[in-house]
Design an enzyme around this catalytic site. Structure first.
Site, PDB file in Angstrom:
ATOM      1  N   ASP A  37       0.821  -1.206   0.000  1.00 27.54           N
ATOM      2  CA  ASP A  37       0.000   0.000   0.000  1.00 27.54           C
ATOM      3  C   ASP A  37       0.861   1.264   0.000  1.00 27.54           C
ATOM      4  OD1 ASP A  37      -2.068  -1.771   0.237  1.00 27.54           O
ATOM      5  OD2 ASP A  37      -2.781  -1.042   2.182  1.00 27.54           O
ATOM      6  N   ASP A  38       0.235   2.372  -0.393  1.00 23.66           N
ATOM      7  CA  ASP A  38       0.744   3.744  -0.225  1.00 23.66           C
ATOM      8  C   ASP A  38       1.771   4.191  -1.247  1.00 23.66           C
ATOM      9  OD1 ASP A  38      -0.860   3.644   1.980  1.00 23.66           O
ATOM     10  OD2 ASP A  38       0.713   3.962   3.459  1.00 23.66           O
ATOM     11  N   HIS A  88      -6.064   3.049  -3.762  1.00 24.47           N
ATOM     12  CA  HIS A  88      -5.996   3.294  -2.313  1.00 24.47           C
ATOM     13  C   HIS A  88      -6.463   4.720  -1.992  1.00 24.47           C
ATOM     14  CE1 HIS A  88      -4.828   1.887   1.584  1.00 24.47           C
ATOM     15  NE2 HIS A  88      -3.796   2.687   1.747  1.00 24.47           N
ATOM     16  N   HIS A  92      -4.799   9.339   0.600  1.00 24.68           N
ATOM     17  CA  HIS A  92      -4.821   8.600   1.867  1.00 24.68           C
ATOM     18  C   HIS A  92      -5.773   9.189   2.903  1.00 24.68           C
ATOM     19  CE1 HIS A  92      -3.367   5.854   5.023  1.00 24.68           C
ATOM     20  NE2 HIS A  92      -2.864   5.152   4.030  1.00 24.68           N
ATOM     21  N   HIS A 185       3.945  -2.064   3.189  1.00 26.61           N
ATOM     22  CA  HIS A 185       3.862  -0.694   2.676  1.00 26.61           C
ATOM     23  C   HIS A 185       5.161  -0.288   1.978  1.00 26.61           C
ATOM     24  CE1 HIS A 185       0.631  -0.899   5.615  1.00 26.61           C
ATOM     25  NE2 HIS A 185       0.085   0.155   5.015  1.00 26.61           N
TER      26      HIS A 185
END
Length: 230
Positions: A37-38, A88, A92, A185
């Site tokens: 993620d991210d 995603h 965020h 991540h």
């Protein structure tokens, strides 16, 4: 306080409550998905790709639109290697703090960023993982109406607080099972360690007989399992 010990408990509570999300694959198959993620991050993601290339395994990436726009070349590198791409959100922000219109705009902006960087149809990217794992039944209904697929997780070692590579690896190995979806991540928080963590984790999981697949494959396996047992 680190929350890692509580994530398996939370998973057991939430998974049956929201069955239309993808939490894991087929519990009878020794397949797992490694997800990140991210990202993409211009430094951490290429370091991670070297590890994935070395072991020739597929992974799945849930991207922030803002990060794609900052590192389009890195995004293209990931896509060109055949890894699975998901959304995603754009920046965020937790989905519950967004209005319905803002959420839809965030997802579309992320799709557009990915389409531009990877030169693909924006509508081909339909998997969505909510930032921080936060959603409501209304949000899930909206995602379904917009023809997105909600993706969650089953193994969360809390690598974003950087407890140390050995700790993250140990947490994953303690929790992993057939069909697991592991969350790491490669962004600003945790990305510094992601290549080292993956380099230690992958060979141990391969030695245990696990096969790495994409989130899309987990979807197919989970749906087939559900049909057979319904």
């Amino acid at each position: 306080m680190q929350l890692a010990p509580f994530f398996p408990i939370l998973y057991r509570i939430l998974q049956p409550t929201f069955p239309h999300c993808l939490w894991a694959g087929n519990p009878n198959l020794k397949t797992i998905a490694l997800t990140f993620d991210d990202g993409p991050h211009p430094t951490y993601t290429p370091e991670l790709l070297e590890v994935l290339d070395y072991y020739a395994i597929p992974a799945s990436f849930f991207w922030l639109g803002a990060c794609v726009n900052r590192a389009p070349f890195t995004a293209k590198q990931v896509y060109d290697r055949g890894h699975w791409i998901g959304l995603h959100g754009y920046d965020h922000r937790s989905f519950p703090v967004l209005t319905t219109v803002e959420l839809q705009q965030s997802l579309r902006a992320t799709q557009d960023a990915i389409a531009k960087a990877c030169r693909i149809d924006p509508n081909s990217v339909r998997d969505v993982r909510p930032p921080n794992g936060l959603f409501t039944p209304q949000i899930l209904n909206s995602l379904n109406q917009w023809q997105y697929r909600a993706v969650m997780w089953s193994v969360v070692p809390e690598d974003w607080v950087r407890p140390g590579v050995a700790t993250v690896v140990q947490r994953v190995l303690q929790q992993v099972s057939n069909g697991s979806m592991i969350v790491l991540h490669d962004g600003v928080c945790g990305g510094q360690d992601v290549a080292a963590t993956t380099a230690q984790l992958v060979p141990q999981l391969l030695h245990q007989g696990y096969q790495f697949v994409t989130v899309d494959t987990l979807w197919q396996q989970a749906q087939a399992f559900t049909r057979r047992h319904s």
